[in-house]
Design a protein around this motif. Structure first.
Motif, PDB file in Angstrom:
ATOM      1  N   PHE A  24     -23.451  37.438 -20.548  1.00  0.00           N
ATOM      2  CA  PHE A  24     -24.516  37.835 -19.628  1.00  0.00           C
ATOM      3  C   PHE A  24     -25.373  36.633 -19.234  1.00  0.00           C
ATOM      4  CE2 PHE A  24     -28.947  39.226 -19.069  1.00  0.00           C
ATOM      5  CZ  PHE A  24     -28.795  40.009 -17.933  1.00  0.00           C
ATOM      6  N   LEU A  25     -25.776  35.838 -20.218  1.00  0.00           N
ATOM      7  CA  LEU A  25     -26.608  34.672 -19.926  1.00  0.00           C
ATOM      8  C   LEU A  25     -25.859  33.649 -19.081  1.00  0.00           C
ATOM      9  CD1 LEU A  25     -28.450  34.228 -23.343  1.00  0.00           C
ATOM     10  CD2 LEU A  25     -29.342  35.224 -21.213  1.00  0.00           C
ATOM     11  N   ALA A  26     -24.572  33.452 -19.359  1.00  0.00           N
ATOM     12  CA  ALA A  26     -23.774  32.505 -18.571  1.00  0.00           C
ATOM     13  C   ALA A  26     -23.639  32.987 -17.129  1.00  0.00           C
ATOM     14  CB  ALA A  26     -22.396  32.320 -19.201  1.00  0.00           C
ATOM     15  N   LEU A  27     -23.368  34.268 -16.944  1.00  0.00           N
ATOM     16  CA  LEU A  27     -23.256  34.811 -15.584  1.00  0.00           C
ATOM     17  C   LEU A  27     -24.589  34.723 -14.845  1.00  0.00           C
ATOM     18  CD1 LEU A  27     -21.085  37.967 -16.334  1.00  0.00           C
ATOM     19  CD2 LEU A  27     -20.376  35.985 -14.968  1.00  0.00           C
ATOM     20  N   LEU A  28     -25.671  34.844 -15.582  1.00  0.00           N
ATOM     21  CA  LEU A  28     -26.999  34.839 -14.975  1.00  0.00           C
ATOM     22  C   LEU A  28     -27.503  33.417 -14.679  1.00  0.00           C
ATOM     23  CD1 LEU A  28     -29.361  36.807 -14.281  1.00  0.00           C
ATOM     24  CD2 LEU A  28     -30.237  36.332 -16.575  1.00  0.00           C
ATOM     25  N   TRP A  29     -27.355  32.497 -15.636  1.00  0.00           N
ATOM     26  CA  TRP A  29     -28.010  31.202 -15.535  1.00  0.00           C
ATOM     27  C   TRP A  29     -27.118  30.032 -15.148  1.00  0.00           C
ATOM     28  CZ3 TRP A  29     -31.017  31.735 -20.749  1.00  0.00           C
ATOM     29  CH2 TRP A  29     -32.127  32.537 -20.550  1.00  0.00           C
ATOM     30  N   LEU A  30     -25.883  30.043 -15.594  1.00  0.00           N
ATOM     31  CA  LEU A  30     -25.055  28.859 -15.382  1.00  0.00           C
ATOM     32  C   LEU A  30     -24.432  28.876 -13.994  1.00  0.00           C
ATOM     33  CD1 LEU A  30     -23.228  28.619 -18.819  1.00  0.00           C
ATOM     34  CD2 LEU A  30     -25.238  27.345 -18.062  1.00  0.00           C
ATOM     35  N   ASN A  31     -24.106  27.679 -13.514  1.00  0.00           N
ATOM     36  CA  ASN A  31     -23.366  27.578 -12.264  1.00  0.00           C
ATOM     37  C   ASN A  31     -22.073  26.824 -12.537  1.00  0.00           C
ATOM     38  OD1 ASN A  31     -23.827  24.695 -11.938  1.00  0.00           O
ATOM     39  ND2 ASN A  31     -25.937  25.228 -11.409  1.00  0.00           N
ATOM     40  N   PRO A  32     -21.117  26.884 -11.615  1.00  0.00           N
ATOM     41  CA  PRO A  32     -19.820  26.246 -11.873  1.00  0.00           C
ATOM     42  C   PRO A  32     -19.901  24.741 -12.133  1.00  0.00           C
ATOM     43  CG  PRO A  32     -19.672  27.738 -10.019  1.00  0.00           C
ATOM     44  CD  PRO A  32     -21.125  27.648 -10.391  1.00  0.00           C
ATOM     45  N   GLN A  33     -20.988  24.107 -11.713  1.00  0.00           N
ATOM     46  CA  GLN A  33     -21.137  22.665 -11.933  1.00  0.00           C
ATOM     47  C   GLN A  33     -21.811  22.322 -13.263  1.00  0.00           C
ATOM     48  OE1 GLN A  33     -22.197  24.165  -8.925  1.00  0.00           O
ATOM     49  NE2 GLN A  33     -20.186  23.723  -8.058  1.00  0.00           N
ATOM     50  N   LEU A  50     -16.162  32.021 -21.040  1.00  0.00           N
ATOM     51  CA  LEU A  50     -15.503  32.951 -20.116  1.00  0.00           C
ATOM     52  C   LEU A  50     -16.424  33.345 -18.969  1.00  0.00           C
ATOM     53  CD1 LEU A  50     -13.437  35.183 -22.528  1.00  0.00           C
ATOM     54  CD2 LEU A  50     -12.568  33.599 -20.820  1.00  0.00           C
ATOM     55  N   GLY A  51     -17.700  33.575 -19.252  1.00  0.00           N
ATOM     56  CA  GLY A  51     -18.651  33.886 -18.180  1.00  0.00           C
ATOM     57  C   GLY A  51     -18.781  32.749 -17.191  1.00  0.00           C
ATOM     58  N   TRP A  52     -18.860  31.545 -17.700  1.00  0.00           N
ATOM     59  CA  TRP A  52     -18.969  30.341 -16.863  1.00  0.00           C
ATOM     60  C   TRP A  52     -17.716  30.158 -16.019  1.00  0.00           C
ATOM     61  CZ3 TRP A  52     -16.813  25.244 -18.424  1.00  0.00           C
ATOM     62  CH2 TRP A  52     -17.232  24.195 -17.598  1.00  0.00           C
ATOM     63  N   LYS A  53     -16.553  30.293 -16.632  1.00  0.00           N
ATOM     64  CA  LYS A  53     -15.291  30.145 -15.904  1.00  0.00           C
ATOM     65  C   LYS A  53     -15.130  31.255 -14.865  1.00  0.00           C
ATOM     66  CE  LYS A  53     -13.301  26.494 -17.497  1.00  0.00           C
ATOM     67  NZ  LYS A  53     -13.033  25.373 -16.605  1.00  0.00           N
ATOM     68  N   TRP A  54     -15.454  32.486 -15.249  1.00  0.00           N
ATOM     69  CA  TRP A  54     -15.328  33.609 -14.322  1.00  0.00           C
ATOM     70  C   TRP A  54     -16.229  33.395 -13.107  1.00  0.00           C
ATOM     71  CZ3 TRP A  54     -13.466  38.806 -16.180  1.00  0.00           C
ATOM     72  CH2 TRP A  54     -13.337  39.709 -15.134  1.00  0.00           C
ATOM     73  N   LYS A  55     -17.458  32.947 -13.366  1.00  0.00           N
ATOM     74  CA  LYS A  55     -18.396  32.710 -12.269  1.00  0.00           C
ATOM     75  C   LYS A  55     -17.894  31.603 -11.363  1.00  0.00           C
ATOM     76  CE  LYS A  55     -23.296  32.199 -11.415  1.00  0.00           C
ATOM     77  NZ  LYS A  55     -24.613  32.106 -12.009  1.00  0.00           N
TER      78      LYS A  55
END
Length: 143
Positions: A74-83, A131-136
């Motif tokens: 959840f946090l990765a999908l919310l805060w992280l970007n692909p870069q 996985l959240g970061w990669k999916w995003k």
């Protein structure tokens, strides 16, 4: 569009939360947050259905790992970007995964601190964040 928007949160967040809850429910332990299940069955029926259906290792560690995975995703999908750098992703996952166990150690949450829970939470959190970061990144790349 609707399916694409809600697929990642459903698979990476809601399914692990539900899995962890169901595993705890099938244990013979009495958890306060699961008392709402009595809507579906009487207390005796619920307890009989739960007793000894899940091995101790599964009940003790897998739900915590599922919840750490869900929080970090959840946090990765919310805060992280692909870069985002990989070190940031790993740090976010590790901190999210260990947060509950560290909170228990500091007295913020009830329960007993366990080194194995800490490790399971950290590893599941890192996996969830990755996985959240990669999916995003994958979904933004295809857009």
């Amino acid at each position: 569009m609707f399916l694409k928007r809600w697929l990642a949160p459903t698979v990476l967040v809601l399914l692990p939360l539900l899995t962890g809850t169901v595993i705890y429910w099938f244990s013979d332990r009495n958890f306060l947050f699961l008392n709402w299940f009595s809507v579906f069955c009487s207390d005796i029926q619920c307890r009989e259905a739960r007793v000894s259906l899940a091995p101790a290792m599964l009940v003790d560690y897998v739900p915590d790992g599922c919840w750490a995975f869900a929080l970090a995703s959840f946090l990765a999908l919310l805060w992280l970007n692909p870069q985002s750098r990989i070190s940031r992703v790993v740090l976010l996952g590790a901190l999210a995964g260990m947060s509950y166990e560290v909170g228990q150690g500091l007295g913020f949450f009830p329960g007993t601190v366990s080194f194995i829970d800490l490790v399971v939470g950290m590893l599941a959190g890192i996996a969830g964040a990755m996985l959240g970061w990669k999916w995003k990144g994958f979904s933004e790349m295809k857009s």
